[in-house]
Design a protein around this motif. Structure first.
Motif, mmCIF file in Angstrom:
data_model
loop_
_atom_site.group_PDB
_atom_site.id
_atom_site.type_symbol
_atom_site.label_atom_id
_atom_site.label_comp_id
_atom_site.label_asym_id
_atom_site.label_seq_id
_atom_site.Cartn_x
_atom_site.Cartn_y
_atom_site.Cartn_z
ATOM 1 N N MET A 136 0.802 -1.197 0.000
ATOM 2 C CA MET A 136 0.000 0.000 0.000
ATOM 3 C C MET A 136 0.845 1.261 0.000
ATOM 4 S SD MET A 136 -3.287 -0.636 2.364
ATOM 5 C CE MET A 136 -3.736 1.023 1.928
ATOM 6 N N THR A 137 2.104 1.150 -0.218
ATOM 7 C CA THR A 137 2.970 2.314 -0.195
ATOM 8 C C THR A 137 2.452 3.369 -1.154
ATOM 9 O OG1 THR A 137 4.813 0.882 0.323
ATOM 10 C CG2 THR A 137 5.351 3.070 -0.480
ATOM 11 N N GLY A 138 2.360 4.606 -0.643
ATOM 12 C CA GLY A 138 1.919 5.701 -1.467
ATOM 13 C C GLY A 138 0.415 5.871 -1.529
ATOM 14 N N MET A 153 -4.512 5.371 3.757
ATOM 15 C CA MET A 153 -4.887 4.248 4.599
ATOM 16 C C MET A 153 -6.377 3.965 4.459
ATOM 17 S SD MET A 153 -2.956 4.795 8.147
ATOM 18 C CE MET A 153 -1.295 5.346 8.239
ATOM 19 N N PRO A 154 -6.746 2.695 4.445
ATOM 20 C CA PRO A 154 -8.166 2.363 4.364
ATOM 21 C C PRO A 154 -8.867 2.651 5.692
ATOM 22 C CG PRO A 154 -6.872 0.377 4.625
ATOM 23 C CD PRO A 154 -5.898 1.522 4.472
ATOM 24 N N THR A 186 7.193 5.369 12.164
ATOM 25 C CA THR A 186 5.797 5.806 12.177
ATOM 26 C C THR A 186 5.643 7.132 11.443
ATOM 27 O OG1 THR A 186 5.429 4.656 14.279
ATOM 28 C CG2 THR A 186 3.818 6.344 13.663
ATOM 29 N N ALA A 187 6.538 8.073 11.711
ATOM 30 C CA ALA A 187 6.472 9.375 11.047
ATOM 31 C C ALA A 187 6.574 9.217 9.540
ATOM 32 C CB ALA A 187 7.577 10.292 11.568
ATOM 33 N N ARG A 188 7.500 8.409 9.087
ATOM 34 C CA ARG A 188 7.704 8.204 7.645
ATOM 35 C C ARG A 188 6.480 7.569 7.003
ATOM 36 N NH1 ARG A 188 10.313 9.289 3.001
ATOM 37 N NH2 ARG A 188 10.854 7.442 1.827
ATOM 38 N N TRP A 189 6.008 6.484 7.607
ATOM 39 C CA TRP A 189 4.853 5.790 7.037
ATOM 40 C C TRP A 189 3.597 6.658 7.100
ATOM 41 C CZ3 TRP A 189 5.987 0.357 9.467
ATOM 42 C CH2 TRP A 189 6.887 -0.329 8.641
ATOM 43 N N TYR A 190 3.416 7.366 8.190
ATOM 44 C CA TYR A 190 2.246 8.234 8.325
ATOM 45 C C TYR A 190 2.288 9.333 7.264
ATOM 46 C CZ TYR A 190 -1.377 11.104 10.457
ATOM 47 O OH TYR A 190 -2.513 11.832 10.691
ATOM 48 N N HIS A 191 3.460 9.924 7.084
ATOM 49 C CA HIS A 191 3.635 10.972 6.076
ATOM 50 C C HIS A 191 3.279 10.464 4.683
ATOM 51 C CE1 HIS A 191 5.284 14.461 4.045
ATOM 52 N NE2 HIS A 191 6.014 13.653 3.308
ATOM 53 N N ARG A 192 3.614 9.219 4.398
ATOM 54 C CA ARG A 192 3.348 8.616 3.095
ATOM 55 C C ARG A 192 1.933 8.071 2.977
ATOM 56 N NH1 ARG A 192 8.153 4.569 2.060
ATOM 57 N NH2 ARG A 192 7.030 4.310 0.116
ATOM 58 N N GLY A 193 1.162 8.108 4.079
ATOM 59 C CA GLY A 193 -0.194 7.566 4.046
ATOM 60 C C GLY A 193 -0.226 6.052 4.054
ATOM 61 N N ASP A 194 0.826 5.439 4.554
ATOM 62 C CA ASP A 194 0.965 3.986 4.577
ATOM 63 C C ASP A 194 0.275 3.417 5.815
ATOM 64 O OD1 ASP A 194 2.023 1.320 4.840
ATOM 65 O OD2 ASP A 194 3.699 1.922 3.563
ATOM 66 N N ALA A 195 -0.566 2.430 5.624
ATOM 67 C CA ALA A 195 -1.318 1.821 6.724
ATOM 68 C C ALA A 195 -0.406 1.176 7.763
ATOM 69 C CB ALA A 195 -2.302 0.783 6.183
ATOM 70 N N ARG A 196 0.830 0.866 7.395
ATOM 71 C CA ARG A 196 1.750 0.262 8.366
ATOM 72 C C ARG A 196 2.112 1.217 9.495
ATOM 73 N NH1 ARG A 196 6.252 -1.862 4.347
ATOM 74 N NH2 ARG A 196 5.764 0.198 3.505
ATOM 75 N N ALA A 197 1.807 2.496 9.356
ATOM 76 C CA ALA A 197 2.048 3.456 10.439
ATOM 77 C C ALA A 197 1.312 3.024 11.705
ATOM 78 C CB ALA A 197 1.606 4.857 10.024
ATOM 79 N N ARG A 246 -7.774 5.807 15.462
ATOM 80 C CA ARG A 246 -8.609 6.802 14.787
ATOM 81 C C ARG A 246 -8.951 6.385 13.368
ATOM 82 N NH1 ARG A 246 -5.453 10.490 11.430
ATOM 83 N NH2 ARG A 246 -7.118 12.014 11.519
ATOM 84 N N ASP A 247 -9.967 7.011 12.841
ATOM 85 C CA ASP A 247 -10.365 6.782 11.458
ATOM 86 C C ASP A 247 -9.358 7.516 10.575
ATOM 87 O OD1 ASP A 247 -13.362 7.573 9.532
ATOM 88 O OD2 ASP A 247 -11.548 6.514 8.999
ATOM 89 N N THR A 248 -8.590 6.794 9.818
ATOM 90 C CA THR A 248 -7.490 7.393 9.058
ATOM 91 C C THR A 248 -7.797 7.546 7.584
ATOM 92 O OG1 THR A 248 -6.493 5.234 8.852
ATOM 93 C CG2 THR A 248 -5.713 6.614 10.656
ATOM 94 N N GLU A 249 -9.062 7.530 7.219
ATOM 95 C CA GLU A 249 -9.417 7.658 5.814
ATOM 96 C C GLU A 249 -8.936 8.968 5.221
ATOM 97 O OE1 GLU A 249 -13.506 8.055 3.399
ATOM 98 O OE2 GLU A 249 -13.363 6.357 4.736
ATOM 99 N N GLU A 250 -8.829 9.997 6.041
ATOM 100 C CA GLU A 250 -8.489 11.321 5.558
ATOM 101 C C GLU A 250 -6.977 11.599 5.514
ATOM 102 O OE1 GLU A 250 -10.957 13.936 5.102
ATOM 103 O OE2 GLU A 250 -12.539 12.461 5.273
ATOM 104 N N LEU A 251 -6.143 10.610 5.763
ATOM 105 C CA LEU A 251 -4.699 10.852 5.773
ATOM 106 C C LEU A 251 -4.220 11.313 4.410
ATOM 107 C CD1 LEU A 251 -3.204 7.904 7.834
ATOM 108 C CD2 LEU A 251 -3.407 10.287 8.480
ATOM 109 N N PRO A 252 -3.155 12.142 4.422
ATOM 110 C CA PRO A 252 -2.611 12.618 3.135
ATOM 111 C C PRO A 252 -2.080 11.478 2.300
ATOM 112 C CG PRO A 252 -1.172 13.283 4.965
ATOM 113 C CD PRO A 252 -2.391 12.594 5.546
#
Length: 143
Positions: A1-3, A6-7, A75-86, A137-143
């Motif tokens: 799911m990179t890039g 998050m679902p 976590t910061a890297r994956w979250y920034h990329r919108g990766d569900a692994r965050a 949290r509901d992460t549907e809105e992540l960048p």
């Protein structure tokens, strides 16, 4: 799911969400481990010494803090990329921070050292809370 973003969190109540089939033996194994740990805790409570000398004490704490740093960076890297692994790394960081605070407070000597440990536990538990919030949290809105 990179890039990808998050679902939405999957729940039993989400309509139209197909979850992977559950592995039938997992609850039994985890339940047995949980049940087995209850008497083990009592054994430890009766047999462990009140104090002990620990070899490699600095390495244990440095290693823990390095694991937290790596977990935060991941976590910061994956979250920034919108990766569900965050969520996975945030979950690990939350557990490590709770454990860090627990051991800081319980291993501190009375007095100033204990006060410092409690003061350090506040931001440690705050970070654990932020990471837990991120996981839940509901992460549907992540960048």
């Amino acid at each position: 799911m990179t890039g990808q973003t998050m679902p939405r969190a999957r729940t039993a109540m989400s309509p139209g969400v197909r979850a992977r089939p559950r592995v039938k033996w997992v609850p039994g194994v985890l339940g047995a481990v949980a049940a087995g740990l209850v008497p083990w805790v009592f054994v430890l409570g009766r047999t462990l010494p009140a104090t002990t000398e620990v070899r490699h004490w600095p390495a244990a704490w440095i290693g823990l803090d390095l694991a937290v740093a790596l977990g935060c960076a991941t976590t910061a890297r994956w979250y920034h990329r919108g990766d569900a692994r965050a969520r996975l790394s945030a979950s690990a960081v939350a557990a490590l921070m709770a454990m860090d605070a627990w051991f800081d407070v319980l291993t501190a000597r009375p007095g100033t050292e204990f006060s410092r440990a409690v003061a350090c536990a506040v931001p440690e538990l705050a970070l654990a809370g932020v990471c837990t919030w991120l996981v839940l949290r509901d992460t549907e809105e992540l960048p």
